[in-house]
Design a protein around this motif. Sequence first.
Motif, PDB file in Angstrom:
ATOM      1  N   ILE A  66     -27.457  21.475  20.230  1.00 32.24           N
ATOM      2  CA  ILE A  66     -26.068  21.103  19.921  1.00 32.24           C
ATOM      3  C   ILE A  66     -25.336  22.380  19.512  1.00 32.24           C
ATOM      4  O   ILE A  66     -25.847  23.190  18.752  1.00 32.24           O
ATOM      5  CB  ILE A  66     -25.995  19.992  18.850  1.00 32.24           C
ATOM      6  N   GLU A  80     -26.431  25.942  29.770  1.00 30.56           N
ATOM      7  CA  GLU A  80     -27.455  25.062  29.196  1.00 30.56           C
ATOM      8  C   GLU A  80     -27.230  23.596  29.567  1.00 30.56           C
ATOM      9  O   GLU A  80     -28.170  22.887  29.956  1.00 30.56           O
ATOM     10  CB  GLU A  80     -27.470  25.221  27.673  1.00 30.56           C
ATOM     11  N   TYR A 102     -22.594  25.182  18.148  1.00 31.48           N
ATOM     12  CA  TYR A 102     -21.725  25.447  16.998  1.00 31.48           C
ATOM     13  C   TYR A 102     -20.286  25.464  17.492  1.00 31.48           C
ATOM     14  O   TYR A 102     -19.938  26.307  18.326  1.00 31.48           O
ATOM     15  CB  TYR A 102     -22.026  26.829  16.409  1.00 31.48           C
ATOM     16  N   ASP A 145     -22.887  20.882  16.520  1.00 33.01           N
ATOM     17  CA  ASP A 145     -23.583  21.123  15.255  1.00 33.01           C
ATOM     18  C   ASP A 145     -22.505  21.593  14.268  1.00 33.01           C
ATOM     19  O   ASP A 145     -22.128  22.759  14.280  1.00 33.01           O
ATOM     20  CB  ASP A 145     -24.620  22.228  15.550  1.00 33.01           C
ATOM     21  N   HIS A 162     -23.106  28.019  26.800  1.00 28.37           N
ATOM     22  CA  HIS A 162     -23.074  26.570  26.570  1.00 28.37           C
ATOM     23  C   HIS A 162     -23.011  25.828  27.908  1.00 28.37           C
ATOM     24  O   HIS A 162     -23.688  24.815  28.107  1.00 28.37           O
ATOM     25  CB  HIS A 162     -21.852  26.188  25.723  1.00 28.37           C
ATOM     26  N   ASP A 184     -33.198  32.099  21.861  1.00 26.23           N
ATOM     27  CA  ASP A 184     -32.985  32.581  20.490  1.00 26.23           C
ATOM     28  C   ASP A 184     -33.311  31.536  19.427  1.00 26.23           C
ATOM     29  O   ASP A 184     -33.408  31.865  18.255  1.00 26.23           O
ATOM     30  CB  ASP A 184     -31.536  33.073  20.313  1.00 26.23           C
ATOM     31  N   GLY A 203     -31.849  27.595  24.183  1.00 25.01           N
ATOM     32  CA  GLY A 203     -31.884  29.016  24.513  1.00 25.01           C
ATOM     33  C   GLY A 203     -33.034  29.696  23.791  1.00 25.01           C
ATOM     34  O   GLY A 203     -33.542  29.209  22.776  1.00 25.01           O
TER      35      GLY A 203
END
Length: 515
Positions: free
Chosen positions: A12, A26, A14, A51, A23, A265, A263
């Motif tokens: 989700i 994904e 930011y 989020d 974004h 990260d 992702g």
Amino acid sequence: MAGEPFFITTAISYPNGVPHIGHAYEVIAADAIARFKRLDGYDVFFTTGTDEHGLKIQQTAAKAGISPRAFVDEMAPRFRAMAEQLDCSFDRFIRTTDADHVAAAQALWRRMEENGDIYLAKYAGWYSVRDEAYYDEAELVTAPDGSRRAEKTGTPVEWVEEESYFFRLSAYGERLLALYEANPDFIGPDSRRNEVTSFVRSGLQDLSVSRTTFDWGVPVPGNPAHVMYVWVDALTNYITSCGFPDEGAPRWRQWPAALHVIGKDIIRFHAVYWPAFLMSAGLPVPQRVFGHGFLLNKGEKMSKSLGNVVAPTALAEAYGVDPLRYFMLREVPFGQDGSYSHEAIVNRLNADLANDLGNLAQRSLTMIARNCGGQIPQAGEPAAADRALLAMADALPEKARGLMQDLALHAVLAEIWAVVAEANRYFAGQEPWSLRKTDPARMEAVLYTTAEVLRAVGILVQPFIPSAAARLLDLLAVAPEARNLAAVGPGHRLAPGTALPAPSPIFPRYVEPEA
Ligand code: ME8
């Protein structure tokens, strides 16, 4: 597989800035997988969302001079609109400010607390607001301006001391390693699994899971002076949408998730913290976590006429939604980093879509319209060349299933386009335009075979380029209920004599706008 649940999620986002290309990438990748599984008969449940809690959002809202609530109410719809614009077939857009989510996060907290895994203590450490994470002294560097920064992300850190609840993560190392060991597919790609495994092997420390220095978050049950660490709150979204804490909810059958698409990260949060929280709460852990690579703009390469755009909305408007989806999924091996540029997108669009697939459909369907009374032609007795080509097309679902199991989205497209290339060679070699006078029955057979291959291709490309695939299948008069993987092959061949609509191009070539 009929009716088997398949729950797939994106991370989700930011919403502290507008949606960016990462974004878009994904949600498009997750959508392609979700659509593929639907075609294959699974009962798919697909979620994405925002989020919305945490210090970062609170600070961004304060800068904008509005309340965090007003800020996220303004931003979240932009993320939803992006996913809709990109033709992503999500079933729920979950916001962490949704009432059912706040209740779910608190319920999960209580379950972990009842299990003895949450305790109150004092926390002191280097905190990065940007990363919403604490760092050890060893993880810091001093920037040229003298500020202390996290080495990995380059973000500034500050010394923070606060009373905090902790999650007993240190107790879960062995169980996590056992999980990775027993489920080699739990973390992908392999490089990520190695990274996570060595992190867990190096020993886990308890995790600070509450904050008292700001209040934009889910209140800790029984102690509202604390809000939950945003990652406890955020990760819970996946079970919220399955109905948690109501384990009798109809959606609960979708838990555990088949796949979290995220992702690279944020793999640690999903492959270490998240399963540990769930184990603590006595809930099943997800089946798979896949960390895709990063998509980066190579910079200068974007064309001037497009104003060097990077906003996904602008890319979709410039090239079309299907071409953008196709580009991202074909160009970048899923799991690796990739880059995009105007030239690379236009090249894929014109070569693969307009030329290879678009022209084949246009040429064969126009010949059918003109020479076969606008009906599916007679198949005749198939020649060796026809049988060979049809066998290749018929084999696509099985090949695609296998590659999808490895989440090799780019390889699925490569297999489909290998069939398209073979069909083009066949069409050129058979010369149906010459057969028109010399052997019309053979011309019909060639056109029939080509149309039948286009049917298989049209079915297979639906997850990737849904609108163009629908147009192609419409042109072939394929019934809506016959557009799934099970309908590819000899059992469902096109019926000669079926009336077809007038052909129209499915992929216009991209032409540079006038300077
Ligand atoms: O991490 N290319 O949110 P986020 C590809 N809220 N993917 C990218 C990318 C890029 N250039 N940049 C970011 C968060 N991503 C948390 C997630 S989940 C319970 C909470 C990916 O908005 C990133 O890896 O920073 C992540 O999966 C997603 O976009 C959202 O990133």
